[in-house]
Design an enzyme around this catalytic site. Sequence first.
Site, PDB file in Angstrom:
ATOM      1  N   SER A  47      -3.493  -3.768  -3.105  1.00 36.29           N
ATOM      2  CA  SER A  47      -3.023  -2.487  -2.495  1.00 36.29           C
ATOM      3  C   SER A  47      -3.988  -1.613  -2.074  1.00 36.29           C
ATOM      4  CB  SER A  47      -2.239  -2.069  -4.024  1.00 36.29           C
ATOM      5  OG  SER A  47      -1.383  -0.717  -3.350  1.00 36.29           O
TER       6      SER A  47
ATOM      7  N   SER B 174       0.740  -1.135  -0.128  1.00 36.41           N
ATOM      8  CA  SER B 174       0.088  -0.065   0.078  1.00 36.41           C
ATOM      9  C   SER B 174       0.831   1.273  -0.088  1.00 36.41           C
ATOM     10  CB  SER B 174      -0.978  -0.252   1.295  1.00 36.41           C
ATOM     11  OG  SER B 174      -1.726  -1.143   1.393  1.00 36.41           O
TER      12      SER B 174
ATOM     13  N   ASP C 150      -4.400   2.499  -1.605  1.00 35.83           N
ATOM     14  CA  ASP C 150      -3.533   3.530  -2.119  1.00 35.83           C
ATOM     15  C   ASP C 150      -4.353   4.803  -1.875  1.00 35.83           C
ATOM     16  OD1 ASP C 150      -1.655   1.602  -3.177  1.00 35.83           O
ATOM     17  OD2 ASP C 150      -2.708   1.200  -4.917  1.00 35.83           O
TER      18      ASP C 150
END
Length: 372
Positions: free
Chosen positions: A285, A247, A287
């Site tokens: 992920s 991340s 983000d």
Amino acid sequence: MSLGRPRLRDWGVGVGKGRPGSRNTITDVSGVLVGHTTLISGEGPLHPGEGPVRTGVTVVLPHGDDLFQEKVRAAVHTINGFGKAHGFEQVRELGLVEAPIALTNTLNVPLVSDALIQRAIHANPQLGICIGTINVVVGETSDSYLNDLQGRHVRAEHVWRAIETASSGAVDEGAVGAGTGTTCFGWKGGIGTASRVTPEEAGGFTVGALVQTNFGRPERLTVAGVPVGRFLRPPTDVSPESWEDGSVMIILATDAPLTARQLHRLCVRSAAGLARTGTVFDHGSGDFVIAFTTAYRVDHAPGELLTEGTTLADEQRAMEGLFPAVVESVEEAVLNSLWRAETVVGRDGHVRHALPLEDVATLVDARGLRDG
């Protein structure tokens, strides 16, 4: 701390064509402060809840006064939502930040949020009684490969210390604060920052970025357009299975007088900066982007029905100065997190090696991109 390793630009490589601020950090935006508390203790096998500890907290303050009473305009954006960021929804609705922004590890988000709330109540004893409640914003990435994540070792006193020691000067980068135990493209990542100043004809505004990097697969690492990851991989003592999707948290600051809608447009451009380092925003992920402007403050209890203030026009010349400033600042901040981070050995002997800059230099020099 990474006092022995240079930043990307000190090493002779620049990113993009924009002009950095005087320090090339998020604190180039006047009034912004950054603080860290780094927690490192123990070694050897993991004892869940006890250690070893390789974690911390990083805070960004839009200004040094009471943020609850004097809020700043803000926006948030989710690039890929596999994460546990706290406090985003009210920012989406109201376009305001009203407490220091904190970054930490995944399981520590509730405790760090509570510490921010405690601090706000101490400064505003009527909070929750007769002057409303508070929304705190906390971002996270997982440092479980190096750190005892279950221990949630970041406590209130660590958050308060980071706030109390926050500075408007130079910013520590690499394996510090919330970046103590993180990984970037299979190497040791951490905290990175950079800034740009837009051309005078576009307003001469400053944009700064601070990132907590914990993402990317080694083979994808790209430095100033050079596919470094194709030729350079972490040592063989690091298992490829440990390269999780990861991340990244991005905080943007600017002194441009923007609305929350315009700030969101800056947030969206952060993804271009990340992409230039080689990431593709994997399935797992998380983000996230937070942006704020220091151009004006919003009173908690405004005395007038109408407010006044100058806002940057939605005009090509103005916005096209800010957009590349965001992209370049984010890209360089990510690379600074790699350049500054030193090797860290964590729980169970797990290692995240520092990016070998001499090997990177050989690859970059072959393209003629490095000065000197």
